[in-house]
Scaffold this active site. Sequence first.
Site, PDB file in Angstrom:
ATOM      1  N   ARG A  48       0.833  -1.216   0.000  1.00 45.83           N
ATOM      2  CA  ARG A  48       0.000   0.000   0.000  1.00 45.83           C
ATOM      3  C   ARG A  48       0.864   1.261   0.000  1.00 45.83           C
ATOM      4  O   ARG A  48       0.458   2.290  -0.540  1.00 45.83           O
ATOM      5  CB  ARG A  48      -0.955   0.007   1.201  1.00 45.83           C
ATOM      6  CG  ARG A  48      -2.074  -1.040   1.089  1.00 45.83           C
ATOM      7  CD  ARG A  48      -3.341  -0.628   1.823  1.00 45.83           C
ATOM      8  NE  ARG A  48      -3.161  -0.376   3.244  1.00 45.83           N
ATOM      9  CZ  ARG A  48      -2.987  -1.312   4.183  1.00 45.83           C
ATOM     10  NH1 ARG A  48      -2.952  -2.589   3.827  1.00 45.83           N
ATOM     11  NH2 ARG A  48      -2.865  -0.988   5.454  1.00 45.83           N
ATOM     12  N   TYR A  58       0.150   4.405  -2.301  1.00 48.68           N
ATOM     13  CA  TYR A  58      -0.007   5.774  -1.785  1.00 48.68           C
ATOM     14  C   TYR A  58       0.934   6.739  -2.503  1.00 48.68           C
ATOM     15  O   TYR A  58       0.566   7.867  -2.824  1.00 48.68           O
ATOM     16  CB  TYR A  58       0.251   5.802  -0.271  1.00 48.68           C
ATOM     17  CG  TYR A  58      -0.751   5.009   0.537  1.00 48.68           C
ATOM     18  CD1 TYR A  58      -2.007   4.703   0.027  1.00 48.68           C
ATOM     19  CD2 TYR A  58      -0.456   4.561   1.826  1.00 48.68           C
ATOM     20  CE1 TYR A  58      -2.926   3.970   0.758  1.00 48.68           C
ATOM     21  CE2 TYR A  58      -1.379   3.829   2.566  1.00 48.68           C
ATOM     22  CZ  TYR A  58      -2.601   3.529   2.029  1.00 48.68           C
ATOM     23  OH  TYR A  58      -3.503   2.805   2.762  1.00 48.68           O
ATOM     24  N   TYR A  77     -12.769  10.085   1.180  1.00 46.82           N
ATOM     25  CA  TYR A  77     -13.906   9.899   2.092  1.00 46.82           C
ATOM     26  C   TYR A  77     -13.452  10.197   3.516  1.00 46.82           C
ATOM     27  O   TYR A  77     -12.266  10.125   3.836  1.00 46.82           O
ATOM     28  CB  TYR A  77     -14.485   8.485   1.979  1.00 46.82           C
ATOM     29  CG  TYR A  77     -13.667   7.393   2.616  1.00 46.82           C
ATOM     30  CD1 TYR A  77     -12.675   6.738   1.918  1.00 46.82           C
ATOM     31  CD2 TYR A  77     -13.906   7.013   3.932  1.00 46.82           C
ATOM     32  CE1 TYR A  77     -11.927   5.736   2.508  1.00 46.82           C
ATOM     33  CE2 TYR A  77     -13.166   6.016   4.535  1.00 46.82           C
ATOM     34  CZ  TYR A  77     -12.176   5.376   3.816  1.00 46.82           C
ATOM     35  OH  TYR A  77     -11.443   4.390   4.408  1.00 46.82           O
TER      36      TYR A  77
HETATM   37  C1  LIG Z   1      -7.547   4.463   5.762  1.00 48.15           C
HETATM   38  S1  LIG Z   1      -8.614   4.787   7.121  1.00 48.15           S
HETATM   39  C2  LIG Z   1      -9.530   6.128   6.469  1.00 48.15           C
HETATM   40  C3  LIG Z   1     -10.246   6.956   7.508  1.00 48.15           C
HETATM   41  C4  LIG Z   1     -10.976   8.157   6.935  1.00 48.15           C
HETATM   42  N1  LIG Z   1     -10.037   9.122   6.380  1.00 48.15           N
HETATM   43  C5  LIG Z   1     -11.843   8.867   7.972  1.00 48.15           C
HETATM   44  O1  LIG Z   1     -11.663  10.055   8.201  1.00 48.15           O
HETATM   45  O2  LIG Z   1     -12.727   8.211   8.549  1.00 48.15           O
HETATM   46  C6  LIG Z   1      -9.686   3.399   7.095  1.00 48.15           C
HETATM   47  C7  LIG Z   1     -10.180   3.070   8.482  1.00 48.15           C
HETATM   48  O3  LIG Z   1     -11.109   4.060   8.889  1.00 48.15           O
HETATM   49  C8  LIG Z   1     -12.182   3.463   9.596  1.00 48.15           C
HETATM   50  N2  LIG Z   1     -13.387   3.562   8.760  1.00 48.15           N
HETATM   51  C9  LIG Z   1     -13.479   3.906   7.475  1.00 48.15           C
HETATM   52  N3  LIG Z   1     -14.751   3.859   7.034  1.00 48.15           N
HETATM   53  C10 LIG Z   1     -15.485   3.441   8.101  1.00 48.15           C
HETATM   54  C11 LIG Z   1     -16.851   3.169   8.307  1.00 48.15           C
HETATM   55  N4  LIG Z   1     -17.742   3.301   7.309  1.00 48.15           N
HETATM   56  N5  LIG Z   1     -17.253   2.783   9.538  1.00 48.15           N
HETATM   57  C12 LIG Z   1     -16.375   2.642  10.551  1.00 48.15           C
HETATM   58  N6  LIG Z   1     -15.063   2.870  10.416  1.00 48.15           N
HETATM   59  C13 LIG Z   1     -14.624   3.270   9.207  1.00 48.15           C
HETATM   60  C14 LIG Z   1     -11.813   1.990   9.786  1.00 48.15           C
HETATM   61  O4  LIG Z   1     -11.120   1.854  11.023  1.00 48.15           O
HETATM   62  C15 LIG Z   1     -10.944   1.754   8.575  1.00 48.15           C
HETATM   63  O5  LIG Z   1     -10.112   0.628   8.757  1.00 48.15           O
END
Ligand SMILES: C[S@@+](CC[C@H](N)C(=O)[O-])C[C@H]1O[C@@H](n2cnc3c(N)ncnc32)[C@H](O)[C@@H]1O
Length: 204
Positions: A11, A15, A37
């Site tokens: 990854r 990135y 997102y």
């Molecule tokens: C690469 S990070 C991105 C986070 C994103 N930038 C944010 O602000 O939420 C991915 C992690 O964010 C969390 N995450 C992302 N989408 C989620 C969702 N729909 N529900 C709960 N946790 C989420 C999880 O812990 C996931 O493994």
Amino acid sequence: MHDLYAVEKERTQTYEEMVERVLKPVREGSEVCFVSYGHPGVFAQPMHEAVRRARAEGYQATMLPAISAEDCLFADLGVDPGNAGCQSFEATDFLVYARTFDTRSALVLWQIGVIAEKGFKKQFDAWSLAGLEVLRDRLLEFYPASHEVQIYDAAQYVCCDPVIARVDLGRMLEAKIGALSTLYVPPTATAQPDREMVRKLGLA
Ligand SMILES: C[S@@+](CC[C@H](N)C(=O)[O-])C[C@H]1O[C@@H](n2cnc3c(N)ncnc32)[C@H](O)[C@@H]1O
């Protein structure tokens, strides 16, 4: 950007390619908006790096805040980080660095479904069951097996509800855990005040 991910590709490489894809039109003179997102600066290394690199090359770059998964969690689970404090860690980092934390405050663990995974998998289910087992066992050193935790998946579309699984820590792996799940561990007990500090602050 999703086409840049590939099975067997680290990854960090993906990135790096994301950053360069965003910077290419910047260098060619375009005004560029890079949308992600959630919050672009939360668990989102390429966004920080794109801003840092653009500025280093003399371009103006600004990151705007947005709503992270943790912000959604506070609303959907009805918890206020102001009540007992809230500690937030990336799950692999939490394990590898044996992070110090306080069980009397809430604990949020991100990326529990991709523990120790450097690459990419296409499945929505957790990428590493072995990693989840290690995490559960680590948490059991601090919390009783009967402590109820919540596996949280925020709604990704306005028409959907969040998915929240409440499960005893000892049985955590029986819940459906995906690559986008976040773990919420509530405080175990109410903290007792430090009487000397209470006196010092004139709160008695
Ligand atoms: C690469 S990070 C991105 C986070 C994103 N930038 C944010 O602000 O939420 C991915 C992690 O964010 C969390 N995450 C992302 N989408 C989620 C969702 N729909 N529900 C709960 N946790 C989420 C999880 O812990 C996931 O493994």
